[in-house]
Write an enzyme that holds these catalytic residues in place. Structure first.
Site, short mmCIF file in Angstrom:
data_model
loop_
_atom_site.label_atom_id
_atom_site.label_comp_id
_atom_site.label_asym_id
_atom_site.label_seq_id
_atom_site.Cartn_x
_atom_site.Cartn_y
_atom_site.Cartn_z
NE ARG A 25 -3.83 -2.16 -0.01
CZ ARG A 25 -3.65 -3.32 -0.65
NH1 ARG A 25 -2.54 -3.50 -1.37
NH2 ARG A 25 -4.55 -4.27 -0.61
CB SER A 52 -9.35 -0.67 3.60
OG SER A 52 -9.91 -1.85 3.09
CD GLU A 56 -5.74 0.58 2.44
OE1 GLU A 56 -6.39 0.36 1.38
OE2 GLU A 56 -5.41 -0.30 3.22
#
EC number: 1.3.1.98
Length: 321
Positions: free
Chosen positions: A181, A230, A300
């Site tokens: 990520r 998320s 995130e």
């Protein structure tokens, strides 16, 4: 005079000739999927890459620039955003092109789902996971977006970008410095398009994989809510939702923000949420998980902008640091 009007007055003449759209005092709540956020001094939507380059060359280096995509994974603070927000237009940056039997080029404003659909039509396998990512190609490149066991780093071959001075850069996969990520590409780079590589596959096999992705999303994620996807990255060796659940935060509410009872790593807007509600809820969850499991969850969701005076939110609520 508003901050947006003052900014445009300062740049009087510099922006003449641009073909894109300039909007002073842009309401970011109209862009973000959370439907919350403060006001940006100005929003610029370039007509195409050439127009974006002209804009970047015209705007002085001391004027802040913030790049946003479709607003799916974005939390904008109530104090708003100084300088320009740049948002690539669908008309100029959302084309897809089949380059070979296994390669497809897509503009940075292309919705991830559209990239998956174009790959399906061309019989290119391996890009089906984009069907389940609620964002655009630019964001996927920046954060190494992934789903169902596949990441952008496994499919992106070549990325085209402009720097703060409007200079074109062509980056390889290795240049992006991908990790979970995250990409190590310079933060001032604005991605404009990318070349992706999959493999030849029967359309019915690709469609079945996409259907599986969709079924998974519909059964475990609150996709019909106002959400940002998320909230936290998965810590090594566990899942964020498991740690959030263990800390007793499933369904936790602060103001109009709630950790979804359906999937507790998703924050949702239950009504009139504010950026403060969302961030305070997130930091409350981080503090409780740290206390329960000793794990420091990492955001995130991208948080941008300034806090409204008197409504600042400290990391982990300022506790246990």
């Amino acid at each position: 005079m508003t901050k947006g009007e003052a900014l445009l007055a300062r740049l009087d003449g510099r922006l003449s000739g641009l073909r894109g759209r300039v909007t002073p005092d842009a309401e970011m709540e109209k862009i973000t999927w959370f439907r919350a956020g403060g006001v940006a001094d100005a929003l610029f939507q370039p007509a195409d890459e050439q127009d974006l380059a002209a804009f970047l060359k015209a705007v002085p280096a001391d004027v802040p620039l913030t790049i946003v995509g479709v607003g799916s994974n974005l939390l904008v603070r109530e104090g708003g955003i100084r300088g320009f927000v740049v948002r690539l237009s669908a008309k100029g940056f959302a084309d897809t092109e089949i380059v070979s039997p296994t390669r497809i080029r897509a503009g940075a404003a292309t919705p991830d789902k559209r990239l998956a659909a174009a790959a399906l039509d061309a019989g290119i396998g391996g890009l089906h996971f984009y069907h389940g990512i609620p964002g655009s190609v630019g964001g996927a490149l920046r954060m190494n977006a992934g789903a169902n066991g596949v990441e952008t780093s496994e499919r992106a071959v070549e990325i085209r970008a402009l720097d703060r001075k409007g200079k074109v850069h062509v980056l390889s996969n290795a240049d992006m410095g991908y990790s979970y990520r995250h990409s190590a590409a310079a933060p001032d780079l604005i991605f404009t398009s990318a070349l992706f590589e999959g493999y030849a596959e029967k359309p019915e096999v690709i469609k079945a994989a996409m259907d599986e992705v969709q079924h998974h999303r519909e059964t475990v994620q609150p996709i019909r809510e106002k959400t940002g996807g998320s909230t936290f990255k998965n810590p090594e060796g566990t899942s964020a939702w498991k740690e959030i659940d263990k800390a007793g935060c499933r369904g936790l509410m602060i103001g109009g923000a709630q950790m979804s009872p359906m999937h507790c790593n998703f924050m949702i807007n239950t009504g009139n949420v504010t950026g403060y509600d969302l961030e305070y809820l997130g930091e409350t969850v981080r503090a409780r998980v740290l206390e329960t499991s000793g794990i420091r969850l990492q955001w995130e969701i991208k948080r941008i902008g300034e806090f409204k005076p008197g409504r600042e939110v400290q990391e982990f609520l300022g506790q246990m640091l």
